[in-house]
Design an enzyme around this catalytic site. Structure first.
Site, PDB file in Angstrom:
ATOM      1  N   THR A  29       0.836  -1.217   0.000  1.00 47.54           N
ATOM      2  CA  THR A  29       0.000   0.000   0.000  1.00 47.54           C
ATOM      3  C   THR A  29       0.865   1.259   0.000  1.00 47.54           C
ATOM      4  OG1 THR A  29      -0.261  -0.242   2.405  1.00 47.54           O
ATOM      5  CG2 THR A  29      -2.096  -0.987   1.036  1.00 47.54           C
ATOM      6  N   PRO A  34      -3.427  -0.111  -3.853  1.00 42.07           N
ATOM      7  CA  PRO A  34      -4.414  -0.309  -2.778  1.00 42.07           C
ATOM      8  C   PRO A  34      -4.511  -1.776  -2.372  1.00 42.07           C
ATOM      9  CG  PRO A  34      -5.518   0.081  -4.885  1.00 42.07           C
ATOM     10  CD  PRO A  34      -4.052   0.288  -5.124  1.00 42.07           C
ATOM     11  N   ASP A  35      -4.894  -2.018  -1.092  1.00 36.62           N
ATOM     12  CA  ASP A  35      -5.167  -3.412  -0.704  1.00 36.62           C
ATOM     13  C   ASP A  35      -6.629  -3.717  -1.071  1.00 36.62           C
ATOM     14  OD1 ASP A  35      -6.678  -2.280   1.296  1.00 36.62           O
ATOM     15  OD2 ASP A  35      -5.453  -2.995   2.950  1.00 36.62           O
ATOM     16  N   PHE A  36      -7.130  -4.831  -0.593  1.00 37.61           N
ATOM     17  CA  PHE A  36      -8.462  -5.256  -1.024  1.00 37.61           C
ATOM     18  C   PHE A  36      -9.557  -4.931  -0.011  1.00 37.61           C
ATOM     19  CE2 PHE A  36      -5.403  -7.735  -3.322  1.00 37.61           C
ATOM     20  CZ  PHE A  36      -5.878  -7.645  -4.612  1.00 37.61           C
ATOM     21  N   ARG A  37      -9.298  -5.247   1.281  1.00 38.67           N
ATOM     22  CA  ARG A  37     -10.393  -5.254   2.264  1.00 38.67           C
ATOM     23  C   ARG A  37     -10.335  -4.134   3.290  1.00 38.67           C
ATOM     24  NH1 ARG A  37      -8.900 -10.021   0.597  1.00 38.67           N
ATOM     25  NH2 ARG A  37     -10.492 -11.280  -0.429  1.00 38.67           N
ATOM     26  N   GLN A 104       0.968 -13.464  -1.466  1.00 38.66           N
ATOM     27  CA  GLN A 104      -0.318 -13.503  -2.175  1.00 38.66           C
ATOM     28  C   GLN A 104      -0.350 -12.395  -3.222  1.00 38.66           C
ATOM     29  OE1 GLN A 104      -3.662 -14.142   1.002  1.00 38.66           O
ATOM     30  NE2 GLN A 104      -1.898 -13.272   2.031  1.00 38.66           N
ATOM     31  N   ASN A 105       0.661 -11.528  -3.193  1.00 36.02           N
ATOM     32  CA  ASN A 105       0.640 -10.363  -4.072  1.00 36.02           C
ATOM     33  C   ASN A 105       1.009 -10.738  -5.507  1.00 36.02           C
ATOM     34  OD1 ASN A 105      -0.014  -8.983  -1.806  1.00 36.02           O
ATOM     35  ND2 ASN A 105       2.018  -8.115  -1.464  1.00 36.02           N
ATOM     36  N   ASP A 107       1.909  -8.204  -7.666  1.00 33.72           N
ATOM     37  CA  ASP A 107       2.610  -7.038  -8.215  1.00 33.72           C
ATOM     38  C   ASP A 107       4.092  -7.275  -8.496  1.00 33.72           C
ATOM     39  OD1 ASP A 107       3.842  -6.817  -5.615  1.00 33.72           O
ATOM     40  OD2 ASP A 107       2.172  -5.605  -4.908  1.00 33.72           O
ATOM     41  N   HIS A 122      -0.503 -16.603  -5.686  1.00 37.70           N
ATOM     42  CA  HIS A 122      -1.622 -16.105  -6.495  1.00 37.70           C
ATOM     43  C   HIS A 122      -1.163 -15.652  -7.883  1.00 37.70           C
ATOM     44  CE1 HIS A 122      -4.360 -15.279  -2.724  1.00 37.70           C
ATOM     45  NE2 HIS A 122      -4.233 -16.553  -3.017  1.00 37.70           N
ATOM     46  N   CYS A 130      -3.771 -17.486 -21.852  1.00 35.64           N
ATOM     47  CA  CYS A 130      -5.143 -17.660 -22.317  1.00 35.64           C
ATOM     48  C   CYS A 130      -5.832 -18.734 -21.478  1.00 35.64           C
ATOM     49  CB  CYS A 130      -5.205 -17.958 -23.807  1.00 35.64           C
ATOM     50  SG  CYS A 130      -4.746 -19.631 -24.262  1.00 35.64           S
ATOM     51  N   CYS A 158      -4.895 -18.941 -30.297  1.00 42.39           N
ATOM     52  CA  CYS A 158      -6.110 -19.765 -30.364  1.00 42.39           C
ATOM     53  C   CYS A 158      -7.399 -18.975 -30.259  1.00 42.39           C
ATOM     54  CB  CYS A 158      -6.075 -20.843 -29.272  1.00 42.39           C
ATOM     55  SG  CYS A 158      -6.222 -20.157 -27.622  1.00 42.39           S
ATOM     56  N   SER A 195      -4.940  -9.797   5.602  1.00 38.33           N
ATOM     57  CA  SER A 195      -6.094  -9.984   6.501  1.00 38.33           C
ATOM     58  C   SER A 195      -6.252 -11.456   6.875  1.00 38.33           C
ATOM     59  CB  SER A 195      -7.366  -9.460   5.824  1.00 38.33           C
ATOM     60  OG  SER A 195      -7.600 -10.163   4.613  1.00 38.33           O
ATOM     61  N   ASN A 218       0.494  -6.254  11.024  1.00 36.29           N
ATOM     62  CA  ASN A 218      -0.629  -5.886  10.158  1.00 36.29           C
ATOM     63  C   ASN A 218      -1.393  -4.713  10.773  1.00 36.29           C
ATOM     64  OD1 ASN A 218      -2.050  -6.716   7.716  1.00 36.29           O
ATOM     65  ND2 ASN A 218      -3.802  -7.038   9.061  1.00 36.29           N
ATOM     66  N   ILE A 236       3.472  -0.810   8.332  1.00 30.57           N
ATOM     67  CA  ILE A 236       4.685  -1.597   8.053  1.00 30.57           C
ATOM     68  C   ILE A 236       5.917  -0.695   7.897  1.00 30.57           C
ATOM     69  CG2 ILE A 236       5.800  -3.134   6.370  1.00 30.57           C
ATOM     70  CD1 ILE A 236       3.000  -4.415   5.957  1.00 30.57           C
TER      71      ILE A 236
HETATM   72  P1  OAD Z   1      -6.427  -7.697   2.271  1.00 29.47           P
HETATM   73  O1  OAD Z   1      -6.820  -6.397   1.660  1.00 29.47           O
HETATM   74  O2  OAD Z   1      -7.490  -8.664   2.583  1.00 29.47           O
HETATM   75  O3  OAD Z   1      -5.631  -7.400   3.632  1.00 29.47           O
HETATM   76  C1  OAD Z   1      -4.580  -6.464   3.667  1.00 29.47           C
HETATM   77  C2  OAD Z   1      -4.261  -6.169   5.124  1.00 29.47           C
HETATM   78  O4  OAD Z   1      -3.132  -5.308   5.131  1.00 29.47           O
HETATM   79  C3  OAD Z   1      -5.391  -5.478   5.889  1.00 29.47           C
HETATM   80  O5  OAD Z   1      -5.702  -6.198   7.049  1.00 29.47           O
HETATM   81  C4  OAD Z   1      -4.805  -4.089   6.223  1.00 29.47           C
HETATM   82  O6  OAD Z   1      -5.148  -3.673   7.527  1.00 29.47           O
HETATM   83  C5  OAD Z   1      -3.319  -4.329   6.129  1.00 29.47           C
HETATM   84  N1  OAD Z   1      -2.551  -3.135   5.704  1.00 29.47           N
HETATM   85  C6  OAD Z   1      -2.768  -2.328   4.646  1.00 29.47           C
HETATM   86  N2  OAD Z   1      -1.816  -1.389   4.545  1.00 29.47           N
HETATM   87  C7  OAD Z   1      -0.972  -1.588   5.595  1.00 29.47           C
HETATM   88  C8  OAD Z   1       0.204  -0.944   6.049  1.00 29.47           C
HETATM   89  N3  OAD Z   1       0.735   0.108   5.412  1.00 29.47           N
HETATM   90  N4  OAD Z   1       0.809  -1.412   7.166  1.00 29.47           N
HETATM   91  C9  OAD Z   1       0.285  -2.496   7.829  1.00 29.47           C
HETATM   92  N5  OAD Z   1      -0.814  -3.150   7.434  1.00 29.47           N
HETATM   93  C10 OAD Z   1      -1.446  -2.709   6.323  1.00 29.47           C
HETATM   94  O7  OAD Z   1      -5.291  -8.308   1.336  1.00 29.47           O
HETATM   95  P2  OAD Z   1      -4.759  -9.815   1.290  1.00 29.47           P
HETATM   96  O8  OAD Z   1      -4.847 -10.442   2.625  1.00 29.47           O
HETATM   97  O9  OAD Z   1      -3.460  -9.778   0.613  1.00 29.47           O
HETATM   98  O10 OAD Z   1      -6.449 -12.207  -4.458  1.00 29.47           O
HETATM   99  O11 OAD Z   1      -5.842 -10.473   0.330  1.00 29.47           O
HETATM  100  C11 OAD Z   1      -5.716 -11.814  -0.074  1.00 29.47           C
HETATM  101  C12 OAD Z   1      -6.205 -12.002  -1.486  1.00 29.47           C
HETATM  102  O12 OAD Z   1      -7.515 -11.476  -1.623  1.00 29.47           O
HETATM  103  C13 OAD Z   1      -5.387 -11.240  -2.514  1.00 29.47           C
HETATM  104  O13 OAD Z   1      -4.239 -11.945  -2.904  1.00 29.47           O
HETATM  105  C14 OAD Z   1      -6.353 -11.032  -3.641  1.00 29.47           C
HETATM  106  C15 OAD Z   1      -7.648 -10.789  -2.887  1.00 29.47           C
HETATM  107  O14 OAD Z   1      -8.804 -11.210  -3.521  1.00 29.47           O
HETATM  108  C16 OAD Z   1      -6.066 -12.106  -5.763  1.00 29.47           C
HETATM  109  O15 OAD Z   1      -5.567 -11.123  -6.229  1.00 29.47           O
HETATM  110  C17 OAD Z   1      -6.256 -13.320  -6.566  1.00 29.47           C
END
Ligand code: OAD
Length: 246
Positions: A29, A34-37, A104-105, A107, A122, A130, A158, A195, A218, A236
């Site tokens: 981030t 951006p993260d996801f959740r 899981q990233n 990037d 991932h 394809c 294809c 998460s 986290n 972080i």
């Molecule tokens: P999430 O978005 O679920 O979780 C990211 C976590 O990082 C959250 O709990 C945030 O609080 C924390 N966070 C964000 N920025 C931070 C920072 N600067 N310092 C400390 N903590 C921070 O992301 P993932 O757990 O990676 O799948 O999600 C798992 C998978 O779900 C991803 O790989 C993606 C998604 O669907 C695919 O892309 C296939």
């Protein structure tokens, strides 16, 4: 502020021989991705169809759901540089403490920081493949203009739809066995920026030995906090400065 817990972390690091990092979107981030959740994460964006954007069945039916979404995320990932968190992992590797990164990233920033090996469970965005069973491959750089324009891409060989070499919901993760083996060997499992809600990766810590120390770094709480030896609910980048691994 540095606390005795940070000292404990460094003591743990210095006494370790086989740190394995398990990382997620929170590691990138501060690199502008951006993260996801999180409240400001990708799935909170009302213009994004939530997890459907990464659903293989949705993709098969309508590839534009993904391609229009990825038009925005792709430049953010492509222009990003490793964060302080990625550099901390490289430093731990240079200290011969960190032996493997499981991420899981998609990037590729762990790889760009020089971490090796990196198990990208991932997948990654370096190539497009394809969805035909042959999985023809094209380097993503050759598709740059179409991706940025949000155009769905057809395989030149294809004619099947192409997507980045990324694991969508409904597909098998990559190298799970390898990741399991590394987790079993870890004396410290350093979980950063995830998460811990997406399986099977969220289940990997269950395979640690009884002796493995679990550290969670986290921003928000995770389902594993109660079982961890050290938990830091911190940014972080700030953490890397406090433990002087920035
Ligand atoms: P999430 O978005 O679920 O979780 C990211 C976590 O990082 C959250 O709990 C945030 O609080 C924390 N966070 C964000 N920025 C931070 C920072 N600067 N310092 C400390 N903590 C921070 O992301 P993932 O757990 O990676 O799948 O999600 C798992 C998978 O779900 C991803 O790989 C993606 C998604 O669907 C695919 O892309 C296939």
């Amino acid at each position: 502020m540095r606390t005795p817990k940070h000292d404990q972390f460094m003591e743990m690091v210095l006494g370790s021989q086989n740190i394995v990092a398990l990382t997620g979107a929170g590691l990138s981030t501060s690199a502008g991705i951006p993260d996801f959740r999180s409240p400001k994460g990708i799935y909170a964006d009302p213009t994004v169809a939530g997890e459907r954007v990464f659903d293989i069945n949705v993709f098969r039916e309508d590839p534009t759901v993904f391609s229009s979404f990825f038009a925005k995320l792709y430049p953010q990932m492509k222009d990003a540089q490793p964060s302080k968190g990625h550099k901390m992992l490289k430093k731990l590797q240079d200290m011969r403490k960190l032996k493997c990164v499981i991420t899981q990233n998609i990037d590729g920033l762990d790889v760009a920081a020089g971490c090796d090996p990196v198990i990208e469970v991932h997948g990654h965005i370096r190539d497009y493949v394809c969805i035909d069973s042959v999985h023809h491959k094209v380097p993503t750089t050759q598709l740059d203009a179409d991706i940025r324009a949000g155009r769905p891409i057809k395989c030149p060989e294809c004619g099947a739809w192409m997507k980045p070499d990324v694991v969508f919901f409904g597909e098998h993760v990559h190298n799970l066995e390898k990741a399991l083996t590394e987790v079993q060997k870890a004396d410290v499992l350093l979980i950063m920026g995830t998460s811990l809600t997406v399986y099977p990766v969220a289940g990997l810590p269950d395979y640690c030995s009884d002796e493995t120390k679990i550290v969670i770094l986290n921003g928000a709480s995770t389902p594993l906090d109660a079982q961890a030896d050290l938990v830091f609910h911190e940014d972080i980048d700030t953490f890397t400065e406090l433990v002087r691994l920035a």
